[in-house]
Design a protein around this motif. Structure first.
Motif, PDB file in Angstrom:
ATOM      1  N   HIS A 140       0.760  -1.260   0.100  1.00 42.49           N
ATOM      2  CA  HIS A 140      -0.030  -0.184  -0.031  1.00 42.49           C
ATOM      3  C   HIS A 140       0.816   1.216  -0.092  1.00 42.49           C
ATOM      4  O   HIS A 140       1.988   1.503   0.613  1.00 42.49           O
ATOM      5  CB  HIS A 140      -0.802   0.055   1.400  1.00 42.49           C
ATOM      6  CG  HIS A 140      -1.842  -1.079   1.299  1.00 42.49           C
ATOM      7  ND1 HIS A 140      -2.948  -1.199   0.373  1.00 42.49           N
ATOM      8  CD2 HIS A 140      -2.062  -2.041   2.208  1.00 42.49           C
ATOM      9  CE1 HIS A 140      -3.774  -2.440   0.750  1.00 42.49           C
ATOM     10  NE2 HIS A 140      -2.924  -2.787   1.627  1.00 42.49           N
ATOM     11  N   GLY A 141       0.499   2.400  -0.931  1.00 44.94           N
ATOM     12  CA  GLY A 141       1.569   3.294  -0.939  1.00 44.94           C
ATOM     13  C   GLY A 141       1.412   4.115   0.461  1.00 44.94           C
ATOM     14  O   GLY A 141       2.678   4.573   0.715  1.00 44.94           O
ATOM     15  N   HIS A 142       0.370   4.129   1.290  1.00 42.03           N
ATOM     16  CA  HIS A 142       0.498   4.925   2.529  1.00 42.03           C
ATOM     17  C   HIS A 142       0.566   4.102   3.542  1.00 42.03           C
ATOM     18  O   HIS A 142       1.277   4.144   4.653  1.00 42.03           O
ATOM     19  CB  HIS A 142      -0.942   5.533   2.735  1.00 42.03           C
ATOM     20  CG  HIS A 142      -1.237   6.305   1.762  1.00 42.03           C
ATOM     21  ND1 HIS A 142      -2.218   6.014   0.649  1.00 42.03           N
ATOM     22  CD2 HIS A 142      -0.813   7.620   1.424  1.00 42.03           C
ATOM     23  CE1 HIS A 142      -2.118   7.246  -0.029  1.00 42.03           C
ATOM     24  NE2 HIS A 142      -1.323   8.260   0.318  1.00 42.03           N
ATOM     25  N   PHE A 143       0.053   2.854   3.780  1.00 44.24           N
ATOM     26  CA  PHE A 143       0.063   2.092   4.889  1.00 44.24           C
ATOM     27  C   PHE A 143       0.944   0.867   4.980  1.00 44.24           C
ATOM     28  O   PHE A 143       1.010  -0.115   6.101  1.00 44.24           O
ATOM     29  CB  PHE A 143      -1.423   1.444   5.199  1.00 44.24           C
ATOM     30  CG  PHE A 143      -2.561   2.476   5.175  1.00 44.24           C
ATOM     31  CD1 PHE A 143      -2.584   3.279   6.285  1.00 44.24           C
ATOM     32  CD2 PHE A 143      -3.387   2.558   3.862  1.00 44.24           C
ATOM     33  CE1 PHE A 143      -3.558   4.241   6.017  1.00 44.24           C
ATOM     34  CE2 PHE A 143      -4.213   3.539   4.000  1.00 44.24           C
ATOM     35  CZ  PHE A 143      -4.622   4.341   5.071  1.00 44.24           C
ATOM     36  N   GLY A 144       1.980   0.612   3.955  1.00 38.62           N
ATOM     37  CA  GLY A 144       3.129  -0.316   4.141  1.00 38.62           C
ATOM     38  C   GLY A 144       2.846  -1.534   3.475  1.00 38.62           C
ATOM     39  O   GLY A 144       1.702  -1.740   2.840  1.00 38.62           O
ATOM     40  N   CYS A 145       3.680  -2.459   3.536  1.00 34.81           N
ATOM     41  CA  CYS A 145       3.732  -3.682   2.972  1.00 34.81           C
ATOM     42  C   CYS A 145       2.868  -4.706   3.906  1.00 34.81           C
ATOM     43  O   CYS A 145       3.159  -4.750   5.119  1.00 34.81           O
ATOM     44  CB  CYS A 145       5.094  -4.259   2.723  1.00 34.81           C
ATOM     45  SG  CYS A 145       6.181  -3.431   1.930  1.00 34.81           S
ATOM     46  N   LYS A 146       1.986  -5.581   3.138  1.00 33.69           N
ATOM     47  CA  LYS A 146       1.113  -6.458   3.907  1.00 33.69           C
ATOM     48  C   LYS A 146       1.254  -7.826   3.453  1.00 33.69           C
ATOM     49  O   LYS A 146       1.524  -7.965   2.272  1.00 33.69           O
ATOM     50  CB  LYS A 146      -0.349  -5.804   4.042  1.00 33.69           C
ATOM     51  CG  LYS A 146      -0.475  -4.530   4.329  1.00 33.69           C
ATOM     52  CD  LYS A 146       0.014  -4.046   5.847  1.00 33.69           C
ATOM     53  CE  LYS A 146      -0.119  -2.600   6.035  1.00 33.69           C
ATOM     54  NZ  LYS A 146       0.823  -2.455   7.489  1.00 33.69           N
ATOM     55  N   PRO A 175       6.339  -9.827   7.439  1.00 33.75           N
ATOM     56  CA  PRO A 175       7.909  -9.816   8.127  1.00 33.75           C
ATOM     57  C   PRO A 175       8.223  -8.317   8.389  1.00 33.75           C
ATOM     58  O   PRO A 175       8.021  -7.391   7.723  1.00 33.75           O
ATOM     59  CB  PRO A 175       8.543 -10.410   6.857  1.00 33.75           C
ATOM     60  CG  PRO A 175       7.457 -10.869   5.790  1.00 33.75           C
ATOM     61  CD  PRO A 175       6.438 -10.438   6.166  1.00 33.75           C
ATOM     62  N   ALA A 176       9.025  -8.384   9.658  1.00 37.03           N
ATOM     63  CA  ALA A 176       9.302  -7.141  10.031  1.00 37.03           C
ATOM     64  C   ALA A 176      10.817  -7.113  10.648  1.00 37.03           C
ATOM     65  O   ALA A 176      11.218  -8.181  11.050  1.00 37.03           O
ATOM     66  CB  ALA A 176       8.813  -6.733  11.362  1.00 37.03           C
ATOM     67  N   LEU A 230      10.606  -2.693   6.327  1.00 38.07           N
ATOM     68  CA  LEU A 230      10.199  -3.444   5.316  1.00 38.07           C
ATOM     69  C   LEU A 230       9.656  -2.428   3.934  1.00 38.07           C
ATOM     70  O   LEU A 230       8.806  -1.919   4.277  1.00 38.07           O
ATOM     71  CB  LEU A 230       9.009  -4.464   5.541  1.00 38.07           C
ATOM     72  CG  LEU A 230       8.573  -5.339   4.461  1.00 38.07           C
ATOM     73  CD1 LEU A 230       9.364  -6.329   3.976  1.00 38.07           C
ATOM     74  CD2 LEU A 230       7.320  -6.051   4.743  1.00 38.07           C
TER      75      LEU A 230
END
Lengths: 358, 89
Positions: free
Chosen positions: A52-58, A75-76, A88
């Protein structure tokens, strides 16, 4: 191998042979960038990595073929006090563990971490032996700000043997399941480095590594500077670029499941011109280990076409009869005759990051 | 107690509701309020607990100054509003 997954800039699409490779289900994660997809051949679980551009990798998982999904912790990277402490940036590939490792999956990520899960993605651990390599400060990004792992190959004869490809930190091999790592990739040449360092295995940009299922020691590599082949699981490579017309530059490579000397590539002009040569899209195939290549254009646009095929967007199924590829222009092609001819399945998809048979 | 509110855009990806939690800084309130939902926390903060690059937080109408440590002070009546920046997509 009757399902084709297409991970795109705006969702995950499913095409099924039973419906003539039309879209047989609503898109999943519609409008979200999907950077990687895996349908695990061991248990059918589908995994989708989003960015997600704003909310990060999911990371999401489906136990019913993509109809419903649950979100898992992504993964973190471990906490650090460093000013540039990692986070990430992308899940670039998700790879199933070996047959004797049920529930184990691996994730290759940007900024360069290899993660392992032993519980179907519910929890993840960074492989510290690779992350703590003394050379890591010298790793650098290829197309992205930071280095990333895009290729994870597990030897089907010995799950402790693994080969990974990093853009840009070359090829790394473990023989003890990731407890220790050694740099492979001897013989690769980086013409973007100073001449004295051109053959430094650490500075290489292998765009993608593909193992031959019939001979796991045979590794094909589409490299930033050409096409390479290895016969010792990635320790040493020899260049076969000189035989590849119209170009040896590209991103994807697909290794034939039964014939180790057969591999497929999709050439583009060169790194600073990532478009088909002369505007004509072709697939190249070698049947003799790279001694010669043929260019296949049947069913592909012969101009002008500006499609680029990303590294995970060329795939071959377990029979060797079906291949698929998807482009940054959102075109999706299928071959059902071993790559000899191609058919456009859709010309209206978002930019395609990956195609995968299941 | 301060209240955490979320942009409706986030609701597309994750069920969200207003959360109240104790604390005298944005960090303390977020740590307390998001402790039982680490997946939701990861939509707002990165792996290092920093505010995500393309997320903004407003406290009582003012954008937070400390995106790294989130040390901006809050009072019990504060509203911590989490929303996406126009950068980032």
């Amino acid at each position: 191998m009757n399902t084709l997954w297409v991970a795109s800039r705006k969702g995950l699409f499913r095409f099924d042979a039973g419906s003539g490779f039309t879209q047989s289900a609503p898109p999943a994660h519609l409008a979200a960038p999907v950077t990687a997809v895996l349908q695990d051949p061991r248990d059918g679980t589908v995994y989708a990595a989003l960015s997600h551009g704003h909310f990060g990798c999911k990371l999401h998982r489906s136990d019913d073929g993509g109809a419903t999904w649950v979100e898992l912790p992504a993964p973190a990277y471990p906490a650090s006090d460093a000013a540039d402490a990692p986070t990430l940036e992308m899940i670039w590939t998700i790879t199933p563990g070996a047959a004797d490792q049920p529930g184990t999956i691996w994730a290759g990520t940007i900024p360069g971490g290899l993660f392992r899960s032993d519980d179907r993605g519910q929890s993840w651990a960074l492989n510290m032996a690779l992350w703590d390599q003394p050379s890591r400060p010298d790793w650098f990004g290829g197309g992205y700000d930071h280095a990333g792992i895009h290729s994870i190959i597990i030897d089907p004869r010995d799950s402790q043997r693994m080969l990974i490809g990093i853009s840009c930190a070359g090829c790394w091999i473990t023989t003890d399941g990731g407890t220790s790592w050694a740099l492979g990739g001897t013989g690769m040449r980086a013409d973007y480095l100073p001449e004295a360092r051109a053959y430094d295995p650490l500075g290489q940009d292998p765009h993608l590594l593909a193992a031959s299922p019939a001979n796991p020691d045979r590794i094909w590599c589409q490299h930033h500077c050409g096409i390479y082949v290895s016969d010792d699981f990635g320790r040493n490579f020899r260049e076969v670029s000189q035989n590849a017309a119209p170009s040896a530059f590209g991103f994807g490579v697909a290794s034939h499941p039964q014939r180790p000397d057969t591999a497929f590539f999709v050439p583009a002009v060169k790194d600073e011109a990532r478009i088909p040569v002369d505007g004509k899209l072709v697939v190249t195939r070698t049947d003799d280990g790279g001694a010669s290549f043929v260019a296949i254009d049947r069913g592909l646009p012969q101009g002008p076409a500006w499609d680029l095929i990303y590294r995970h967007a060329l795939a071959i199924d377990a029979t060797g009869e079906r291949l698929a590829m998807g482009s940054t222009t959102g075109n999706l092609w299928l071959s059902q005759d071993g790559g000899a001819g191609w058919r456009l399945l859709s010309g209206h998809l978002p930019p395609i990051a990956q195609v995968a048979f299941a | 107690m301060p209240t955490i509110r979320f942009t409706a855009t986030l609701a597309r990806h994750r069920a969200v509701r207003d959360i109240t939690a104790d604390g005298t800084t944005v960090r303390a309130v977020l740590d307390a309020g998001l402790a039982d939902d680490p997946v939701l926390r990861a939509y707002v903060l990165d792996d290092q607990g920093r505010l995500r690059k393309h997320i903004n937080i407003f406290v009582d109408g003012a954008m937070v100054a400390d995106r790294m440590r989130l040390s901006d002070p809050v009072i019990p009546e504060s509203e911590i509003y989490i929303l996406q920046a126009l950068s980032g997509g």
